[in-house]
Design a protein around this motif. Structure first.
Motif, PDB file in Angstrom:
ATOM      1  N   ALA A  21       0.390  -1.083  -0.361  1.00  0.00           N
ATOM      2  CA  ALA A  21       0.234   0.384  -0.244  1.00  0.00           C
ATOM      3  C   ALA A  21       0.615   0.978  -0.159  1.00  0.00           C
ATOM      4  O   ALA A  21       0.725   2.431  -0.879  1.00  0.00           O
ATOM      5  N   ASN A  22       1.692   1.060   1.096  1.00  0.00           N
ATOM      6  CA  ASN A  22       2.573   2.355   1.134  1.00  0.00           C
ATOM      7  C   ASN A  22       3.763   2.303  -0.431  1.00  0.00           C
ATOM      8  O   ASN A  22       4.157   3.747  -0.490  1.00  0.00           O
ATOM      9  N   TRP A  23       3.807   1.539  -0.964  1.00  0.00           N
ATOM     10  CA  TRP A  23       4.842   1.953  -1.700  1.00  0.00           C
ATOM     11  C   TRP A  23       4.404   2.246  -3.153  1.00  0.00           C
ATOM     12  O   TRP A  23       4.800   2.671  -4.222  1.00  0.00           O
ATOM     13  N   ILE A  58      14.208  -1.885   1.235  1.00  0.00           N
ATOM     14  CA  ILE A  58      12.677  -1.481   0.845  1.00  0.00           C
ATOM     15  C   ILE A  58      12.192  -0.442   1.685  1.00  0.00           C
ATOM     16  O   ILE A  58      12.049   0.527   1.509  1.00  0.00           O
ATOM     17  N   LEU A  59      12.535  -0.275   3.117  1.00  0.00           N
ATOM     18  CA  LEU A  59      12.289   0.241   4.014  1.00  0.00           C
ATOM     19  C   LEU A  59      12.670   1.793   3.864  1.00  0.00           C
ATOM     20  O   LEU A  59      11.708   2.545   4.369  1.00  0.00           O
ATOM     21  N   LYS A  60      14.007   1.643   4.316  1.00  0.00           N
ATOM     22  CA  LYS A  60      14.729   3.148   3.389  1.00  0.00           C
ATOM     23  C   LYS A  60      13.945   3.662   2.080  1.00  0.00           C
ATOM     24  O   LYS A  60      14.047   4.787   2.629  1.00  0.00           O
ATOM     25  N   GLU A  61      13.448   2.943   1.102  1.00  0.00           N
ATOM     26  CA  GLU A  61      13.196   3.321   0.188  1.00  0.00           C
ATOM     27  C   GLU A  61      12.335   4.438   0.430  1.00  0.00           C
ATOM     28  O   GLU A  61      12.197   5.441  -0.459  1.00  0.00           O
ATOM     29  N   LEU A  62      11.283   3.092   1.127  1.00  0.00           N
ATOM     30  CA  LEU A  62       9.523   4.516   1.321  1.00  0.00           C
ATOM     31  C   LEU A  62      10.313   5.434   2.288  1.00  0.00           C
ATOM     32  O   LEU A  62       8.366   5.640   2.391  1.00  0.00           O
ATOM     33  N   ALA A 304       8.132 -12.736   2.061  1.00  0.00           N
ATOM     34  CA  ALA A 304       6.547 -11.768   1.639  1.00  0.00           C
ATOM     35  C   ALA A 304       6.313 -10.805   1.030  1.00  0.00           C
ATOM     36  O   ALA A 304       5.813 -10.253  -0.061  1.00  0.00           O
ATOM     37  N   ILE A 305       8.164 -10.143   1.532  1.00  0.00           N
ATOM     38  CA  ILE A 305       7.967  -8.648   0.686  1.00  0.00           C
ATOM     39  C   ILE A 305       8.617  -8.395  -0.140  1.00  0.00           C
ATOM     40  O   ILE A 305       8.871  -7.496  -1.197  1.00  0.00           O
TER      41      ILE A 305
END
Length: 395
Positions: A21-23, A58-62, A304-305
């Motif tokens: 969702a956030n991506w 990925i979390l950093k990119e977001l 999953a991610i």
């Protein structure tokens, strides 16, 4: 009747659903999230806390990794023990600087949910998705019930991130996939204890009494596991017996296990499961809806991610380049990493769990594998590369 229109309808507000969702929001693609459970339940589920390099990136990119960087613990290696002999696997040295972090899955879920709701986006908790319709057309629909009222999400795509028991997997045409399953002949007894970890990095250990694992959650909370028989009961395991057995199984000369108050314990069966199709029409699956791995390799949430990463690539090609090429290859692309993760998880499980009598042929094979890893840089590198997660551009 509640009527909602969006581009991607997401079922499930766990890490994979909320990363998706956030991506999508960051890329200008609209989404709505439906979640069966309450927010308190979702954010309170204590799950694995191992975050591999790809997930951290990925979390950093977001822009959603700030709390993880402050409160998470970076690990640059892991300890492997066999018959009280211990070897260290230095991740960064063997993988060009790639590491893992220890940060609770529920904490990642909180961070993602906070960001989504603070941005004014739609997330319906305590909402049951009852049917996924028309997913083989250009206008799929998710039928749901919220507070006794029926509703429909009209969307371009349905992303089922709703777990093994969710409606997503059950909606796939029965003859469209093959299922693969392994049920292991043992379970994990896991505890959380208010005691500082007795190790700076995770310890996996084979012992003649069975497998032991020393993990951690923070500087003051330890997470530890014991191999037990399927069908065993917590009634058989007093706190004193748990600590005694952990000390025995994890022990090496000169090392001691610190004990403390146990505030949570449970027994979890070990199994591998997957299906070989993650898409039917405009219905796409991610995470436990499509695969489950034993926790020995720390791959569950990370895999999953990874699915979500491939899903996002497919959606971007569809909306930005008017191409369905990556949608059509979504299953094959995701399956390459899923099979790799299944193999690594199975390898780690079979290497460190007692499978037969101590001293048997099976034991000798396990010992031979460990002895090879102990002396071989190639063997250590194989463990390190898989443990921290193979880069997306190489696999």
């Amino acid at each position: 009747m509640i009527n909602i229109k969006t581009q991607v309808g997401i079922i499930g507000a766990g890490p994979s659903g909320m990363v998706l969702a956030n991506w999508l929001k960051k890329l200008g693609i609209s989404a709505v999230v439906l979640e069966l459970r309450s927010r308190e339940y979702v954010e309170g589920r204590v799950r694995a806390g191992l975050v591999e390099q790809n997930t951290k990136d990925i979390l950093k990119e977001l822009g959603l990794d700030e709390r993880m960087k402050k409160e998470g613990v970076v690990h640059d290696g892991v300890y492997l023990s066999f018959d009280e002999e211990r070897v260290h696997i230095p991740f960064g040295q063997l993988t060009g600087g790639r590491t893992i972090s220890i940060y609770g899955q529920q904490e990642i879920t909180k961070d993602l949910t906070d960001a989504w709701l603070q941005g004014g986006e739609t997330l319906y908790f305590e909402t049951k998705a009852t049917k996924i319709a028309d997913f083989n057309t250009k206008n799929p629909k998710i039928h749901f019930i919220k507070d006794g009222e029926e509703g429909i999400v009209e969307c371009d795509f349905v992303a089922a991130c709703d777990g093994f028991h969710g409606i997503g997997r059950k909606t796939l045409p029965k003859k469209s996939f093959q299922s693969y399953d392994i049920t292991y002949p043992f379970s994990w007894l896991g505890i959380l204890a208010n005691v500082a970890p007795s190790t700076d990095e995770l310890i996996y250990s084979y012992h003649k009494n069975g497998f032991g694992l020393h993990s951690l959650r923070s500087e003051t909370v330890s997470r530890l596991y014991l191999q037990v028989d399927n069908g065993d009961s917590l009634d058989n395991w007093s706190d004193d017996r748990i600590w005694s057995e952990l000390s025995t199984r994890l022990g090496t000369p000169g090392w001691e296990l610190e004990e403390g108050p146990i505030f949570e314990k449970g027994i979890t069966p070990m199994r591998s499961h997957m299906i070989d199709t993650l898409r039917s029409g405009r219905l796409l699956l991610a995470g436990d809806a499509a695969h489950i791995v034993p926790p020995t390799g720390g791959k569950g949430m990370n895999l999953a991610i990874a699915d979500v990463k491939h899903m996002v690539d497919a959606f971007v090609h569809f909306y930005k380049k008017n191409s369905e090429t990556l949608l059509e290859s979504y299953t094959d692309t995701a399956l390459r990493r899923i099979w790799r993760a299944q193999d690594f998880s199975n390898f780690m499980t079979k290497l460190f769990h007692k499978q037969d009598e101590h001293g048997s042929f099976a034991y000798r094979l396990q010992k031979a594998k460990f002895d090879y890893i102990k002396v071989s840089k190639a063997g250590k590198t194989t463990i390190a590369e898989n443990y921290v997660g193979l880069p997306f551009n190489t696999f």
